[in-house]
Design a protein around this motif. Structure first.
Motif, mmCIF file in Angstrom:
data_model
loop_
_atom_site.group_PDB
_atom_site.id
_atom_site.type_symbol
_atom_site.label_atom_id
_atom_site.label_comp_id
_atom_site.label_asym_id
_atom_site.label_seq_id
_atom_site.Cartn_x
_atom_site.Cartn_y
_atom_site.Cartn_z
ATOM 1 N N VAL A 48 -16.548 0.856 20.900
ATOM 2 C CA VAL A 48 -16.527 1.828 21.950
ATOM 3 C C VAL A 48 -17.887 2.805 21.609
ATOM 4 C CG1 VAL A 48 -15.138 3.517 20.704
ATOM 5 C CG2 VAL A 48 -15.476 4.014 22.786
ATOM 6 N N TYR A 49 -18.610 2.867 22.697
ATOM 7 C CA TYR A 49 -19.820 3.989 22.829
ATOM 8 C C TYR A 49 -19.472 5.246 23.230
ATOM 9 C CZ TYR A 49 -22.958 -0.545 22.556
ATOM 10 O OH TYR A 49 -23.629 -1.551 21.949
ATOM 11 N N ILE A 50 -19.505 6.259 22.287
ATOM 12 C CA ILE A 50 -18.992 7.519 22.778
ATOM 13 C C ILE A 50 -20.458 8.287 22.899
ATOM 14 C CG2 ILE A 50 -18.059 9.681 22.231
ATOM 15 C CD1 ILE A 50 -16.421 7.925 20.287
ATOM 16 N N HIS A 51 -20.666 8.674 24.437
ATOM 17 C CA HIS A 51 -22.091 9.373 24.715
ATOM 18 C C HIS A 51 -21.749 10.480 25.575
ATOM 19 C CE1 HIS A 51 -26.307 9.102 25.739
ATOM 20 N NE2 HIS A 51 -26.097 9.027 26.841
ATOM 21 N N GLN A 79 -27.762 11.945 17.487
ATOM 22 C CA GLN A 79 -27.819 11.893 19.101
ATOM 23 C C GLN A 79 -26.541 11.165 19.449
ATOM 24 O OE1 GLN A 79 -31.492 9.725 19.817
ATOM 25 N NE2 GLN A 79 -32.669 11.601 19.463
ATOM 26 N N THR A 80 -26.442 10.592 20.419
ATOM 27 C CA THR A 80 -25.377 9.687 20.904
ATOM 28 C C THR A 80 -26.349 8.506 21.853
ATOM 29 O OG1 THR A 80 -25.078 10.670 23.200
ATOM 30 C CG2 THR A 80 -23.674 11.446 21.328
ATOM 31 N N PRO A 81 -25.644 7.499 21.810
ATOM 32 C CA PRO A 81 -24.123 7.077 21.650
ATOM 33 C C PRO A 81 -23.983 6.975 20.370
ATOM 34 C CG PRO A 81 -25.225 5.333 23.067
ATOM 35 C CD PRO A 81 -26.520 6.369 22.468
ATOM 36 N N GLN A 82 -22.624 7.357 19.869
ATOM 37 C CA GLN A 82 -21.923 7.134 18.465
ATOM 38 C C GLN A 82 -20.949 6.144 18.771
ATOM 39 O OE1 GLN A 82 -20.885 10.656 16.511
ATOM 40 N NE2 GLN A 82 -22.624 11.677 17.073
ATOM 41 N N VAL A 83 -21.068 5.047 17.961
ATOM 42 C CA VAL A 83 -20.267 3.594 18.434
ATOM 43 C C VAL A 83 -19.622 3.335 17.169
ATOM 44 C CG1 VAL A 83 -21.128 1.402 19.168
ATOM 45 C CG2 VAL A 83 -22.460 2.812 19.520
ATOM 46 N N PHE A 84 -18.483 2.633 17.471
ATOM 47 C CA PHE A 84 -17.315 2.630 16.579
ATOM 48 C C PHE A 84 -16.408 1.219 16.782
ATOM 49 C CE2 PHE A 84 -18.189 7.020 16.718
ATOM 50 C CZ PHE A 84 -18.771 7.155 15.608
ATOM 51 N N ASP A 85 -16.113 0.672 15.733
ATOM 52 C CA ASP A 85 -14.864 -0.169 16.072
ATOM 53 C C ASP A 85 -13.898 0.730 16.806
ATOM 54 O OD1 ASP A 85 -13.118 -2.664 15.474
ATOM 55 O OD2 ASP A 85 -11.973 -0.864 14.695
#
Length: 230
Positions: free
Chosen positions: A105-108, A165-171
């Protein structure tokens, strides 16, 4: 290796108090389009992104559907959900709408219009390796640590400091478990998603290069800078 399913959770629930306008900052016009348009278009056009969850302000769901999603043909937006009182509430609401648990998931922030496909690709390469990564850039200026009266307490070494910054990206499973713990334990001091993963899961987070242009539209001056970039 087969590409994992990727969801972009785009946060567009900010009130924009520092902008000093009645219109929320994500809906302000920037070269003929709303600020929010640019980040949604980047995810819409990226082959790395399979679906988009848009988190709007409470009561703004219908506006986003008609004036943003339908108007500009953002077919990857599968769900529009209202945000919460704080950023972490909004992220949590967005995470609940992800359709594929075995993915990334990309949280932006929707107020960051300059995310692009190269950045999205760099994020994928990083999260595939680490399960938790965040866009950022090395700081250019010297940073001072001050006390409550603004007296300097120290000067951290500049080469160890990055602007996040974002995107912050995670499993997906990692970030959902981290946020579930945050909600259950009623912790309210987390200022970004990386901090949630670090504190709740003890998981290290890697920084990947974003861009100095990847600014967040917060004040009227930011809007002028964004126009110059465009």
């Amino acid at each position: 290796m087969e590409k994992k399913y990727c969801t972009a959770v785009v946060l567009a629930g900010g009130s924009g108090k520092r902008m000093g306008t009645k219109v929320h900052k994500q809906y302000l016009m920037l070269k003929g389009y709303p600020v929010l348009y640019y980040s949604l278009k980047a995810f819409q056009d990226s082959s790395w992104i399979d679906e988009i969850v848009l988190v709007s302000g409470t009561g703004e769901e219908e506006y986003c559907q008609k004036e943003i999603v339908e108007k500009y043909g953002f077919s990857k937006v599968r769900k529009i959900v209202s945000g919460g009182a704080e950023r972490y509430n909004s992220v949590w609401n967005g995470l609940q709408q992800i359709t594929e648990e075995d993915g990334f998931v990309y949280i932006h922030d929707g107020a960051r219009p300059f995310v692009d496909d190269a950045m999205i690709e760099r994020a994928y390469s990083c999260v595939e390796e680490t399960n938790a990564c965040v866009a950022g850039m090395p700081v250019k200026d010297t940073i001072k640590v001050v006390d409550e009266k603004n007296y300097v307490k120290g000067t951290p070494e500049r080469k160890t400091l990055w602007l996040v910054q974002t995107p912050q990206v995670f499993d997906v499973q990692l970030i959902k478990e981290a946020y579930q713990k945050l909600i259950d334990e009623k912790i309210e001091n987390a200022t970004d998603d990386a901090m949630v993963v670090e504190q709740m899961m003890g998981h290290t987070v890697k920084l990947y290069p974003g861009a100095y242009e990847n600014i967040k539209i917060t004040t009227p001056e930011d809007l002028l800078v964004a126009e110059a970039f465009l």
